[in-house]
Design a protein around this motif. Structure first.
Motif, short mmCIF file in Angstrom:
data_model
loop_
_atom_site.label_atom_id
_atom_site.label_comp_id
_atom_site.label_asym_id
_atom_site.label_seq_id
_atom_site.Cartn_x
_atom_site.Cartn_y
_atom_site.Cartn_z
N GLY A 5 -7.88 5.73 -0.93
CA GLY A 5 -8.65 4.58 -1.39
C GLY A 5 -8.22 4.11 -2.77
O GLY A 5 -7.24 4.59 -3.34
N THR A 7 -8.28 3.17 -6.89
CA THR A 7 -8.72 3.66 -8.19
C THR A 7 -9.44 2.47 -8.81
O THR A 7 -8.80 1.45 -9.12
N GLY A 15 -2.45 -7.06 -2.31
CA GLY A 15 -1.62 -5.90 -1.94
C GLY A 15 -2.50 -4.78 -1.40
O GLY A 15 -2.23 -4.21 -0.34
N THR A 19 -2.85 -3.20 2.59
CA THR A 19 -2.86 -1.78 2.99
C THR A 19 -4.10 -1.46 3.82
O THR A 19 -4.01 -0.84 4.89
N THR A 44 -10.93 7.05 -6.02
CA THR A 44 -10.55 7.85 -7.19
C THR A 44 -11.37 7.40 -8.38
O THR A 44 -10.88 6.69 -9.26
N GLY A 206 -0.24 2.99 0.91
CA GLY A 206 0.93 2.16 0.66
C GLY A 206 2.16 3.03 0.43
O GLY A 206 2.04 4.24 0.15
N ASP A 208 4.10 3.32 -1.95
CA ASP A 208 4.21 3.93 -3.28
C ASP A 208 3.49 5.28 -3.35
O ASP A 208 3.61 6.00 -4.34
N VAL A 240 3.28 -5.51 -1.43
CA VAL A 240 3.19 -6.96 -1.57
C VAL A 240 3.55 -7.29 -3.01
O VAL A 240 3.02 -6.68 -3.94
N MET A 247 2.96 -6.28 -6.80
CA MET A 247 1.67 -6.58 -7.42
C MET A 247 1.08 -5.28 -7.94
O MET A 247 0.92 -4.32 -7.19
N LYS A 249 -1.76 -3.41 -10.91
CA LYS A 249 -2.76 -3.56 -11.95
C LYS A 249 -2.14 -3.32 -13.32
O LYS A 249 -2.51 -3.96 -14.29
N1 5CA Z 1 -6.58 6.04 -5.67
C1 5CA Z 1 -5.18 6.15 -5.38
C2 5CA Z 1 -4.93 6.74 -4.01
S1 5CA Z 1 -5.74 8.29 -3.80
C3 5CA Z 1 -4.48 4.80 -5.49
O1 5CA Z 1 -3.27 4.76 -5.26
N2 5CA Z 1 -5.24 3.75 -5.83
S2 5CA Z 1 -4.66 2.27 -6.05
O2 5CA Z 1 -5.83 1.48 -6.37
O3 5CA Z 1 -3.62 2.29 -7.00
O4 5CA Z 1 -4.07 1.79 -4.70
C4 5CA Z 1 -4.86 1.70 -3.55
C5 5CA Z 1 -3.99 1.48 -2.30
O5 5CA Z 1 -3.34 0.22 -2.39
C6 5CA Z 1 -2.87 2.52 -2.17
O6 5CA Z 1 -2.72 2.87 -0.80
C7 5CA Z 1 -1.64 1.80 -2.65
O7 5CA Z 1 -0.47 2.28 -2.02
C8 5CA Z 1 -1.95 0.37 -2.21
N3 5CA Z 1 -1.26 -0.64 -3.04
C9 5CA Z 1 -1.24 -0.73 -4.39
N4 5CA Z 1 -0.49 -1.78 -4.79
C10 5CA Z 1 -0.04 -2.39 -3.66
C11 5CA Z 1 0.78 -3.54 -3.40
N5 5CA Z 1 1.27 -4.28 -4.37
N6 5CA Z 1 1.03 -3.86 -2.11
C12 5CA Z 1 0.52 -3.10 -1.09
N7 5CA Z 1 -0.26 -2.01 -1.27
C13 5CA Z 1 -0.54 -1.66 -2.54
#
Ligand code: 5CA
Ligand code: ZN
Length: 380
Positions: A5, A7, A15, A19, A44, A206, A208, A240, A247, A249
């Motif tokens: 999930g 953060t 993006g 996912t 998280t 995702g 990453d 994305v 994209m 944060k």
């Molecule tokens: N809390 C952790 C995972 S335990 C985390 O990665 N949080 S996150 O807010 O950074 O990302 C949440 C989900 O969105 C993750 O699965 C990440 O791979 C996905 N994600 C983040 N940025 C992008 C993007 N630009 N395009 C597609 N998926 C993305």
């Protein structure tokens, strides 16, 4: 299925939405096939980015996490992403995380560096099998994605933090391991083990997250349970981008789902814009793609109002077939388009106004609307 999930230190961007729509599609396809899906997702709600944002903005980290988690859930509901059965926070999982860390430590797989605790990646003989990267690439990515390969005192540069002792001005929890907070990877290993156990069908997120996150979580779970594998399939959706970069944060090049909603963009058009890309491909968000999705939505909505619409049974069979084949959502949209196209005729389709929900006029339209709704999550 366990899907990583957010953060919650900022709003949900498209993006993230891409996912969660990917895994929602898996959930829907499984349910359509008659499976009883147990879907678990974490949030998280304590980690470095959240604390950094709190310091930068002078807000309480917990208030940020609560607010952004609530907004995420609203965005997901608008996009008609079915909620997970269990939605579990890192903070509420701290007692459980501490227990897993203690078990790993007792078995000799965790050691201390100063007063922090590290997991030995060499204790999992299958370490590396999730991401299948070279060691050099792993070290590089580890440094980029929250790891600390250079920290002195570690046995292996890739060993990952499982417990961080209390730092000044940071929140900490009292556990048998001492006063501190969990590392990131063990959070997901613990929640997945507690709510699903070994062996899960899909570990998702995702791309990453393939390394280090899913690699480390899998190793920790495998070593603590002495079972293999943690997951039968590791499914990673593409990234994305926007303005030429992924994209993120941290970079700030974001298109927020909530901002689009405030601009009165139909969430079903956002969903269709995402589904137009295969889940594994990386792609760039574009206003043009969103316009195309809105036009497609208008066509579908208009088509179901045609009283003499043909049967949608062949469309249902085709949509099921392509989704069962590596989740080919773009081909599913093509199959839907074919039905709408033959129902409307090209000329009529061009002049349909954007509208809200449409009512099917006959059995063909009814089935078509039901396919869009239950399989694709698009309400017409
Ligand atoms: N809390 C952790 C995972 S335990 C985390 O990665 N949080 S996150 O807010 O950074 O990302 C949440 C989900 O969105 C993750 O699965 C990440 O791979 C996905 N994600 C983040 N940025 C992008 C993007 N630009 N395009 C597609 N998926 C993305
Ligand atoms: Zn995770």
């Amino acid at each position: 299925m366990y899907v990583c999930g957010i953060t919650p230190y900022d709003a949900t961007h498209v993006g993230h939405a891409n996912t969660y729509v990917t895994f929602d599609l898996i959930n829907r396809v499984w349910q359509d096939a008659g499976h009883d899906v147990h879907y678990v997702q974490n949030v998280t709600d304590i980690d470095d980015p959240l604390l950094e944002r709190a310091v930068a903005t002078g807000q309480d980290w917990k208030a940020i996490a609560d607010r952004e988690t609530a907004l995420f859930r609203e965005d997901m509901e608008a996009l008609r992403v079915l909620p997970p059965k269990d939605y579990i926070g890192a903070v509420e999982s701290i007692p459980s995380v501490a227990e897993y860390v203690a078990r790993l430590q007792a078995a000799g797989h965790v050691y201390a560096v100063d007063s922090d605790l590290y997991f030995s990646v060499t204790s999992d003989s299958t370490f590396g099998s999730v991401s299948r990267l070279s060691r050099d690439r792993m070290v590089e990515l580890f440094a980029e994605r929250g790891g600390d390969p250079e920290r002195p005192g570690k046995h292996d540069p890739l060993d990952c933090l499982v417990w961080q002792s209390e730092r000044p001005d940071e929140p900490a929890w009292d556990t048998p391991l001492g006063h501190g907070r969990p590392g990131w990877h063990i959070e997901c290993a613990a929640i997945a083990l507690d709510y699903l156990g070994m062996t899960i069908d899909v570990q998702g997120g995702g791309s990453d997250l393939a390394f280090p996150h899913h690699e480390m979580s899998a190793s920790e779970a495998q070593v603590v349970t002495d079972e293999w594998p943690f997951a039968r399939h590791y499914v990673h959706s593409g990234m994305v981008s926007w303005q030429g970069h992924k994209m993120s944060k941290s970079r700030g090049n974001l298109v927020f789902v909530s901002a689009l909603r405030h601009e009165r963009v139909d969430p079903m058009a956002i969903r269709l814009a995402l589904l137009a890309h295969h889940y594994r491909s990386d792609w760039s968000w574009s206003p043009h793609g969103l316009e195309g999705a809105q036009e497609r939505l208008n066509r579908w909505r208009a088509a179901i109002t045609v009283a003499q619409a043909p049967s949608a049974e062949p469309t249902l069979a085709r949509v099921r077939e392509v989704l069962a084949d590596d989740l080919r959502a773009p081909s599913a949209l093509d199959a839907m388009d074919d039905w709408a196209h033959s129902t409307l005729g090209v000329a009529a389709a061009a002049s349909i106004e954007a509208g809200s929900y449409a009512t099917p006029a006959g059995p063909g339209g009814e089935l078509f609307a039901a396919i869009a709704d239950s399989l694709l999550g698009v309400r017409l």
